[in-house]
Scaffold this active site. Structure first.
Site, PDB file in Angstrom:
ATOM      1  N   ARG A 195      50.938  43.707  52.145  1.00  0.00           N
ATOM      2  CA  ARG A 195      50.332  44.391  53.284  1.00  0.00           C
ATOM      3  C   ARG A 195      51.203  45.586  53.667  1.00  0.00           C
ATOM      4  NH1 ARG A 195      47.266  41.002  52.057  1.00  0.00           N
ATOM      5  NH2 ARG A 195      45.992  39.596  53.330  1.00  0.00           N
ATOM      6  N   SER A 218      39.157  48.554  61.827  1.00  0.00           N
ATOM      7  CA  SER A 218      40.190  47.778  61.141  1.00  0.00           C
ATOM      8  C   SER A 218      40.110  47.963  59.640  1.00  0.00           C
ATOM      9  CB  SER A 218      40.017  46.297  61.488  1.00  0.00           C
ATOM     10  OG  SER A 218      40.775  45.468  60.639  1.00  0.00           O
ATOM     11  N   ALA A 219      41.247  47.761  58.980  1.00  0.00           N
ATOM     12  CA  ALA A 219      41.275  47.746  57.516  1.00  0.00           C
ATOM     13  C   ALA A 219      40.481  46.583  56.953  1.00  0.00           C
ATOM     14  CB  ALA A 219      42.713  47.685  57.024  1.00  0.00           C
ATOM     15  N   TYR A 274      34.769  39.154  61.187  1.00  0.00           N
ATOM     16  CA  TYR A 274      35.500  40.238  61.848  1.00  0.00           C
ATOM     17  C   TYR A 274      35.268  41.585  61.165  1.00  0.00           C
ATOM     18  CZ  TYR A 274      39.536  42.828  63.688  1.00  0.00           C
ATOM     19  OH  TYR A 274      40.347  43.770  64.273  1.00  0.00           O
TER      20      TYR A 274
END
Length: 364
Positions: free
Chosen positions: A253, A149-150, A180
């Site tokens: 985003r 993930s980013a 996360y």
């Protein structure tokens, strides 16, 4: 659930335009063979789409998820569907035994509202990837893909809204999303060391905000595009022309449509790219602009209120695709407006039909 002709005409829904795609720089020994492929996290949003694509390409697919199959977002009778807890090593052995390729998309995760309030649960996903890697080594899996993930990127690189795009090197010195992001970064290293020390051919992609139909849009785990679509649809159906936005709406985003995600995932898995690489759109927008687009699709304008106390994540994040273009000669290209048209139409149909709690969509 299929849209009626009337709804399609009203919403002007069309498939985003894209040129015919040729898979770039494939791993040659498996490029055209029928493979035994395991998709872990198959009951989730991305996993369900990947299973469908692999089956359509003629592969034998084992679909695995912890959730009861009645709660899978998509499920196919053509696949071998298994309900297994992949935090357990013996379940991982059962899942990957006999497989050529393994795609690990399994994780306990959601949107910002979930990951900021469930850091411990997010960290426990490290058991899934660790035990799957051990099982892949034991069973002689030819290739192993891990969905990162980013959120692994350093927070100090994401403090302004005009982020020029995060490149792969920006993950270090490490300062990822708490919980996360740390789990994802650690699991990336596990993939690297299992490749270097044990010969497990691992590939890693850093996903940037994937969206599209057949995904979560309520319940607390949904991401921004689906959440905004749901809120706009609720306002339209209820007649209350107002919407709450988390933060001031200026946070930025980039969002990648599911078709680009699936294509890129397969391409990276079959490539010679041995380091974690970005897989995301470079089309950066503010959350306010995201709301603008959904309002345009819905044909309404809403009064906005801003919840500054709500989870909102980093100030600015986008994907630098320089390495992806260099390695594959390709990058995600489906425009946000086009992808949101299809996503909005699917969510609208689910909500307006009164059957939005029905999770399973049998694709075969």
């Amino acid at each position: 659930m299929a849209l009626s002709r009337k709804r399609k005409a009203a919403l002007k829904v069309k498939r985003p335009e894209s040129k015919a795609r040729t898979m770039p720089k494939l791993f040659p020994s498996h490029a055209n063979d029928r493979q035994k492929i395991v998709v872990c996290g198959a009951g989730g949003f991305i996993g369900g789409h990947l299973v469908k694509k692999l089956l359509n390409d003629g592969h034998a697919v084992r679909a695995v998820d912890k959730k009861p199959q009645s709660l899978w977002y998509q499920r196919s009778g053509q696949a071998e569907n298994l309900t297994l807890d992949l935090e357990k090593h013996d379940h991982c052995i059962q899942a990957v035994n006999g497989a050529d390729f393994v795609y690990n998309l399994a994780a306990d995760m959601g949107g910002m509202g979930f990951i900021e309030l469930n850091k411990g649960l997010c960290m426990l996903s490290v058991l899934i990837n660790t035990h799957l890697l051990m099982a892949a080594r034991h069973c002689g899996v030819a290739r192993f893909f891990y969905a990162s993930s980013a959120c692994v990127y350093a927070g100090y690189k994401q403090k302004t809204t005009d982020n020029p795009g995060l490149c792969e090197a920006d993950a270090y010195p490490a300062d990822p999303e708490d919980g996360y992001g740390w789990e994802k970064l650690f699991s990336e290293r596990m993939c690297r060391h299992f490749r270097e020390d044990f010969g497990v051919e691992t590939r890693v992609a850093r996903y940037h905000n994937v969206y599209g139909p057949h995904g979560t849009y309520d319940g607390g785990r949904e991401k921004a595009p689906a959440a905004i679509c749901r809120k706009v649809i609720q306002a339209k159906l209820s007649g209350k022309r107002e919407i709450e936005i988390w933060g001031d709406g200026e946070q930025t985003r980039s969002f990648m449509y599911i078709d680009d995600c699936i294509f890129g995932t397969e391409a990276i898995t079959k490539s010679d790219i041995t380091y974690p690489i970005n897989l995301g759109s470079a089309e950066m927008v503010s959350i306010n602009r995201l709301v603008d687009i959904v309002e345009e699709i819905a044909g309404i304008r809403l009064k906005r209120s801003y919840n500054l106390a709500a989870p909102k994540g980093v100030r600015g994040r986008s994907s630098d695709n320089s390495q992806l273009r260099k390695e594959l000669g390709w990058e995600p290209s489906i425009r946000l407006h086009a992808g949101l048209e299809r996503t909005y139409a699917w969510i609208y149909d689910e909500m307006a039909s009164g059957q939005s709690k029905r999770s399973v969509v049998n694709v075969a």
